[in-house]
Design a protein around this motif. Structure first.
Motif, PDB file in Angstrom:
ATOM      1  N   TYR A  44      -6.163   3.663   4.990  1.00  0.00           N
ATOM      2  CA  TYR A  44      -6.017   2.856   3.658  1.00  0.00           C
ATOM      3  C   TYR A  44      -5.549   3.848   2.677  1.00  0.00           C
ATOM      4  O   TYR A  44      -4.859   3.233   1.580  1.00  0.00           O
ATOM      5  CB  TYR A  44      -7.544   2.634   3.499  1.00  0.00           C
ATOM      6  CG  TYR A  44      -8.304   1.207   4.406  1.00  0.00           C
ATOM      7  CD1 TYR A  44      -7.187   0.546   5.167  1.00  0.00           C
ATOM      8  CD2 TYR A  44      -9.378   1.233   4.097  1.00  0.00           C
ATOM      9  CE1 TYR A  44      -7.998  -0.548   5.433  1.00  0.00           C
ATOM     10  CE2 TYR A  44     -10.181   0.033   4.866  1.00  0.00           C
ATOM     11  CZ  TYR A  44      -9.205  -0.939   5.570  1.00  0.00           C
ATOM     12  OH  TYR A  44      -9.933  -2.056   6.381  1.00  0.00           O
ATOM     13  N   ALA A  48      -2.434   2.581   0.366  1.00  0.00           N
ATOM     14  CA  ALA A  48      -2.820   2.780  -1.274  1.00  0.00           C
ATOM     15  C   ALA A  48      -1.576   3.308  -1.943  1.00  0.00           C
ATOM     16  O   ALA A  48      -1.361   2.932  -2.953  1.00  0.00           O
ATOM     17  CB  ALA A  48      -4.268   3.130  -1.398  1.00  0.00           C
ATOM     18  N   THR A  54      -5.676   1.562  -5.004  1.00  0.00           N
ATOM     19  CA  THR A  54      -6.795   2.442  -4.775  1.00  0.00           C
ATOM     20  C   THR A  54      -7.075   1.964  -3.210  1.00  0.00           C
ATOM     21  O   THR A  54      -6.747   0.878  -2.608  1.00  0.00           O
ATOM     22  CB  THR A  54      -8.124   2.407  -5.634  1.00  0.00           C
ATOM     23  OG1 THR A  54      -8.562   0.996  -5.266  1.00  0.00           O
ATOM     24  CG2 THR A  54      -7.952   2.747  -7.048  1.00  0.00           C
ATOM     25  N   PRO A  55      -7.445   3.167  -2.523  1.00  0.00           N
ATOM     26  CA  PRO A  55      -7.946   2.882  -1.238  1.00  0.00           C
ATOM     27  C   PRO A  55      -8.882   1.815  -0.920  1.00  0.00           C
ATOM     28  O   PRO A  55      -9.016   0.557   0.062  1.00  0.00           O
ATOM     29  CB  PRO A  55      -8.362   4.003  -0.625  1.00  0.00           C
ATOM     30  CG  PRO A  55      -7.462   4.930  -1.239  1.00  0.00           C
ATOM     31  CD  PRO A  55      -7.620   4.447  -2.751  1.00  0.00           C
ATOM     32  N   ALA A  56      -9.886   1.849  -1.895  1.00  0.00           N
ATOM     33  CA  ALA A  56     -11.013   0.583  -2.084  1.00  0.00           C
ATOM     34  C   ALA A  56     -10.484  -0.754  -2.018  1.00  0.00           C
ATOM     35  O   ALA A  56     -10.732  -1.815  -1.517  1.00  0.00           O
ATOM     36  CB  ALA A  56     -12.052   0.978  -3.097  1.00  0.00           C
ATOM     37  N   ALA A  57      -9.433  -0.804  -2.821  1.00  0.00           N
ATOM     38  CA  ALA A  57      -8.673  -2.173  -3.100  1.00  0.00           C
ATOM     39  C   ALA A  57      -7.935  -2.526  -1.925  1.00  0.00           C
ATOM     40  O   ALA A  57      -7.947  -3.807  -1.538  1.00  0.00           O
ATOM     41  CB  ALA A  57      -7.554  -2.028  -4.154  1.00  0.00           C
ATOM     42  N   GLY A  59      -8.798  -1.816   1.223  1.00  0.00           N
ATOM     43  CA  GLY A  59     -10.042  -2.194   2.208  1.00  0.00           C
ATOM     44  C   GLY A  59     -10.398  -3.471   1.848  1.00  0.00           C
ATOM     45  O   GLY A  59     -10.683  -4.292   2.671  1.00  0.00           O
ATOM     46  N   SER A  60     -10.884  -3.686   0.486  1.00  0.00           N
ATOM     47  CA  SER A  60     -11.078  -5.065  -0.098  1.00  0.00           C
ATOM     48  C   SER A  60     -10.192  -6.197   0.408  1.00  0.00           C
ATOM     49  O   SER A  60     -10.682  -7.138   0.907  1.00  0.00           O
ATOM     50  CB  SER A  60     -11.478  -4.799  -1.539  1.00  0.00           C
ATOM     51  OG  SER A  60     -12.055  -6.345  -1.848  1.00  0.00           O
ATOM     52  N   ARG A  63     -10.472  -6.680   4.297  1.00  0.00           N
ATOM     53  CA  ARG A  63     -11.712  -7.633   4.497  1.00  0.00           C
ATOM     54  C   ARG A  63     -11.639  -8.804   4.179  1.00  0.00           C
ATOM     55  O   ARG A  63     -12.215  -9.776   4.877  1.00  0.00           O
ATOM     56  CB  ARG A  63     -12.888  -6.704   4.019  1.00  0.00           C
ATOM     57  CG  ARG A  63     -13.140  -5.378   4.954  1.00  0.00           C
ATOM     58  CD  ARG A  63     -14.523  -4.803   4.269  1.00  0.00           C
ATOM     59  NE  ARG A  63     -14.421  -4.516   2.972  1.00  0.00           N
ATOM     60  CZ  ARG A  63     -14.089  -3.473   2.366  1.00  0.00           C
ATOM     61  NH1 ARG A  63     -13.593  -2.500   3.034  1.00  0.00           N
ATOM     62  NH2 ARG A  63     -14.063  -2.977   1.130  1.00  0.00           N
ATOM     63  N   ARG A  76     -12.886  -0.056  13.299  1.00  0.00           N
ATOM     64  CA  ARG A  76     -12.932   0.977  12.548  1.00  0.00           C
ATOM     65  C   ARG A  76     -14.071   2.087  12.958  1.00  0.00           C
ATOM     66  O   ARG A  76     -15.061   1.540  13.512  1.00  0.00           O
ATOM     67  CB  ARG A  76     -13.681   0.466  11.177  1.00  0.00           C
ATOM     68  CG  ARG A  76     -12.469  -0.384  10.525  1.00  0.00           C
ATOM     69  CD  ARG A  76     -13.302  -1.238   9.173  1.00  0.00           C
ATOM     70  NE  ARG A  76     -12.358  -2.035   8.536  1.00  0.00           N
ATOM     71  CZ  ARG A  76     -11.904  -3.383   8.745  1.00  0.00           C
ATOM     72  NH1 ARG A  76     -12.571  -3.733  10.051  1.00  0.00           N
ATOM     73  NH2 ARG A  76     -11.056  -4.078   8.144  1.00  0.00           N
TER      74      ARG A  76
END
Length: 330
Positions: A44, A48, A54-57, A59-60, A63, A76
């Protein structure tokens, strides 16, 4: 918008239809792009960096895509070097998804072409650009006025998929994962120097005279064991008594030849890179011994881009230039 996923869709041919449905759904384009980048990097964080989010974006988005299709795309783990691993469904979908983005890129370039110009992105080794391509590139512009070249001479090994590079020139053995390669040119290696070095106190007239002159070492391919060095050339010439480690070390071929033109020493010339300087008299071959090399220059591009009009135009042009230059050298 969501699409139900059945077992029949996750089989031969079904993935392509699934991807096509999603490609028609604007709500999922960002998620598909995030999945493709994460699947390619298995990270991720790297995805990113590529997508400038961002890595969170990332991942979101992934998912959300899994929730929409009802299929897990990654296994994972919480620790270890490989925290992401593609599932069977994710691995099966990836080639068609990458092909879809390739088609989108082609379509985008065709839309731009409607205004009269298409940009071809090209990655080229810096010395090849300086000594071979750039002196000829005006002829490409003259023959193909609808195409503009965007040339990267950084010398780094470009990721064609991540950076949407169209075509490149690479020097090596001819095999690079994920790329189709077409042979262009192979070099012979031989000493070159300024005309001034064949005169003076120690005129350079034969290989044995090299012991009186500075050796200029091209270190640009030091990582490649098949790349000829002064050691391999001197051994082939039977000059084992000359210290082949001494001299001037330069990590750029064009700079090494410029040093030779300045009279700073003797460099190992490569046919492709010194032809114009030899023809202009800026460099000379003080003696004729040459060493062959298994490495060569290749044109490379992504396999699915073979029928792209811009890539085909550049390929046809450079192959014709290679034939012309070979006839002149020969």
């Amino acid at each position: 918008m969501t699409f139900p996923v059945t077992t029949e869709m996750i089989c031969v041919g079904g993935i392509e239809n699934l991807v096509r449905k999603f490609m028609r759904a604007p709500n999922h384009l960002n998620a598909l792009r995030a999945f493709e980048a994460a699947a390619r990097h298995l990270s991720y964080v790297a995805a990113a960096d590529e997508l400038n989010v961002t890595p969170a974006a990332v991942g979101s988005l992934v998912r959300g895509l899994e929730a929409a299709v009802g299929v897990e795309l990654f296994h994972r783990s919480q620790a270890g070097p490989a925290r992401l691993e593609l599932t069977e469904a994710g691995r099966a979908a990836l080639p068609d998804l990458q092909a879809g983005f390739d088609h989108l890129t082609v379509a985008y370039e065709r839309l731009k072409a409607s205004r009269g110009q298409i940009t071809i992105s090209l990655t080229v080794p810096p010395a090849f650009a300086d000594k071979w391509l750039l002196p000829r590139v005006e002829r490409f512009a003259a023959n193909h006025p609808l195409y503009d070249l965007l040339i990267d001479t950084s010398g780094r090994l470009v990721d064609f998929t991540a950076e949407r590079m169209d075509v490149g020139i690479r020097y090596g053995g001819g095999s690079w994962p994920g790329l189709k390669s077409i042979f262009l040119l192979r070099d012979a290696f031989f000493p070159v120097c300024s005309p001034a070095l064949v005169k003076g106190l120690h005129p350079l007239q034969g290989p044995e005279d090299l012991k009186h002159h500075t050796l200029i070492h091209d270190r640009s391919m030091a990582f490649e064991s098949a790349f000829p060095t002064w050691r391999t050339w001197l051994q082939a010439a039977g000059c084992s008594d000359i210290n082949c480690e001494r001299g001037l070390q330069i990590n750029d071929s064009a700079a090494a030849y410029q040093a030779a033109m300045n009279g700073s020493g003797v460099a190992l010339g490569r046919t492709t890179l010194v032809a114009l300087d030899l023809a202009a008299g800026r460099l000379i071959r003080p003696f004729g011994e040459a060493l062959d090399c298994e490495l060569a220059y290749y044109l490379v591009h992504r396999p699915r881009a073979e029928n792209d009009s811009g890539i085909s135009a550049f390929k046809d042009w450079i192959c014709a230039e290679v034939e012309t230059s070979a006839a002149i050298v020969g």
